[in-house]
Design a protein around this motif. Structure first.
Motif, PDB file in Angstrom:
ATOM      1  N   PRO A   1       0.821  -1.209   0.000  1.00  0.00           N
ATOM      2  CA  PRO A   1       0.000   0.000   0.000  1.00  0.00           C
ATOM      3  C   PRO A   1       0.855   1.259   0.000  1.00  0.00           C
ATOM      4  O   PRO A   1       1.993   1.238   0.461  1.00  0.00           O
ATOM      5  CB  PRO A   1      -0.783  -0.120   1.311  1.00  0.00           C
ATOM      6  N   THR A   2       0.288   2.332  -0.498  1.00  0.00           N
ATOM      7  CA  THR A   2       0.917   3.646  -0.408  1.00  0.00           C
ATOM      8  C   THR A   2       0.374   4.329   0.835  1.00  0.00           C
ATOM      9  O   THR A   2      -0.844   4.489   0.976  1.00  0.00           O
ATOM     10  CB  THR A   2       0.604   4.488  -1.667  1.00  0.00           C
ATOM     11  N   THR A   3       1.250   4.708   1.736  1.00  0.00           N
ATOM     12  CA  THR A   3       0.808   5.277   3.019  1.00  0.00           C
ATOM     13  C   THR A   3       0.668   6.790   2.982  1.00  0.00           C
ATOM     14  O   THR A   3       0.044   7.373   3.867  1.00  0.00           O
ATOM     15  CB  THR A   3       1.786   4.899   4.135  1.00  0.00           C
ATOM     16  N   ASP A   4       1.237   7.428   1.965  1.00  0.00           N
ATOM     17  CA  ASP A   4       1.131   8.883   1.818  1.00  0.00           C
ATOM     18  C   ASP A   4       1.162   9.184   0.332  1.00  0.00           C
ATOM     19  O   ASP A   4       2.130   8.833  -0.353  1.00  0.00           O
ATOM     20  CB  ASP A   4       2.293   9.582   2.536  1.00  0.00           C
ATOM     21  N   ILE A   5       0.123   9.829  -0.185  1.00  0.00           N
ATOM     22  CA  ILE A   5       0.019  10.000  -1.632  1.00  0.00           C
ATOM     23  C   ILE A   5       1.090  10.928  -2.202  1.00  0.00           C
ATOM     24  O   ILE A   5       1.353  10.905  -3.396  1.00  0.00           O
ATOM     25  CB  ILE A   5      -1.374  10.490  -2.046  1.00  0.00           C
TER      26      ILE A   5
END
Length: 277
Positions: A213-217
Motif C-alpha cells: 500500500p501507499t501510506t502517503d500519496i
C-alpha cells in the motif's frame, strides 16, 4: 569518492535526496554514475543560479531541467498575476542556471470547476511562454495523477496536456513531461505518448514506483522495482516514439529522506540499473 562509470541517461532530481544541499548533490551524484541533474528551486535558495550552474557542470553533471513552475489557477486575478510573476522568476533562474527546461506542475483550486482551472492554466502558460522563448527556456506540462486534481493539478492525463498545447497553437517551446508515477494507470497512455512524440512535445521522462500500500500519496513513492508500475514497458513506449533524453529519478519519500543519504544514493543507482537502464 571517485566518479563511477558514467551512465549517459541517468539523471537524479535534487528532491530525491531532499536533505542534501546542491553542493552535496554535485559531489555525490557522479559517484554512482549519474550524468544529469534536475534542480528544484528550493535547492537554489540563497545561491547565485549562474554560479550554481557552473558548479554542477564542473562536477560533470548536465543540467536537465528546473523544477518547478506552474500553479497558475487562483480564485482572484491578483493571485493569478502573482503566479505569472513567480513563473517569470523561475524562467530567469533557469536561464542563469543553464537549465533548458522548466517542468510545470500546473495547479488547481479546491472547489473550482476543473474546466475553469484548465482555462486558467492555459492563460497562465500563454502569458509566460513568450518570456520563456526569449530566454531560450522550454516549458513542459507534467500531468499529475487524478488524486491531485483537487489542489495540485487539473491536468491529469497526457491527452489533457496535449489539449492545452493544441489550444495554444502548438508552440515549439511547450511540451510535456511524462512521469510514470502519475500516468501509469492510464489505458490510453501508449497511444498518447505516441501522439505527444509525433507532435515533438515529449520533453522529459521521470521514473519511480507506486508502492502497495501507499501510506502517503505525496511522500511515499518507491524506488524503481519496489512497486507495481511497469516501468520498462512505459520506457519502451517512450523510446519507441524517439525519445532519447534522460531517465530522471524523482522520488518523494519521507522514509528514504530519513535514512543516510549516501546509502540511499547507492540504492537509487542499484534500482536504476536493474529496472530502468
Amino acid at each position: 569518492m571517485k566518479p563511477s562509470t558514467p551512465l549517459p541517461r541517468f539523471c537524479i532530481h535534487t528532491m530525491t535526496t531532499k536533505p542534501w544541499s546542491l553542493e552535496d548533490c554535485a559531489k555525490h551524484y557522479p559517484t554512482v554514475g549519474a550524468t544529469g541533474i534536475t534542480v528544484w528551486r528550493q535547492h537554489l535558495q540563497g545561491q547565485d543560479p549562474k554560479k550554481a550552474g557552473a558548479m554542477l557542470r564542473d562536477a560533470g553533471l548536465e543540467i536537465v531541467s528546473l523544477c518547478r513552475g506552474g500553479f497558475f489557477p487562483a480564485p482572484s486575478p491578483s493571485r493569478r498575476q502573482a503566479a505569472i510573476e513567480d513563473n517569470m522568476r523561475a524562467i530567469e533562474e533557469a536561464q542563469a542556471l543553464g537549465a533548458p527546461l522548466i517542468v510545470l506542475v500546473c495547479g488547481a483550486v479546491p472547489g473550482q470547476p476543473l474546466e475553469e482551472s484548465r482555462k486558467q492554466i492555459a492563460d497562465g502558460i500563454a502569458a509566460v511562454l513568450p518570456f520563456a522563448t526569449k530566454a531560450g527556456v522550454k516549458l513542459a506540462i507534467e500531468p499529475l495523477h487524478p488524486m491531485y486534481a483537487d489542489d495540485r493539478s487539473a491536468i491529469n492525463t497526457t491527452k489533457q496536456a496535449n489539449d492545452v498545447c493544441d489550444a495554444l497553437g502548438s508552440p515549439e517551446g511547450l511540451g510535456i513531461a511524462v512521469d510514470v508515477y502519475h500516468v501509469w494507470w492510464d489505458d490510453a497512455l501508449e497511444a498518447n505518448i505516441k501522439v505527444t512524440a509525433e507532435k515533438e512535445r515529449l520533453f522529459a521522462f521521470h521514473v519511480c514506483d507506486w508502492k502497495t500500500p501507499t501510506t502517503d500519496i505525496l511522500n511515499d513513492r518507491g524506488l524503481m522495482g519496489e512497486g507495481c508500475i511497469p516501468i520498462r514497458k512505459i520506457k519502451g513506449w517512450v523510446e519507441a516514439s524517439g525519445f532519447s533524453g534522460h531517465n530522471e529519478v524523482e522520488i518523494f519519500s519521507t522514509r528514504y529522506w530519513d535514512m543516510d543519504q549516501g546509502e540511499y544514493l547507492k540504492l537509487i543507482a542499484k534500482a536504476y540499473q536493474e529496472h530502468v537502464a
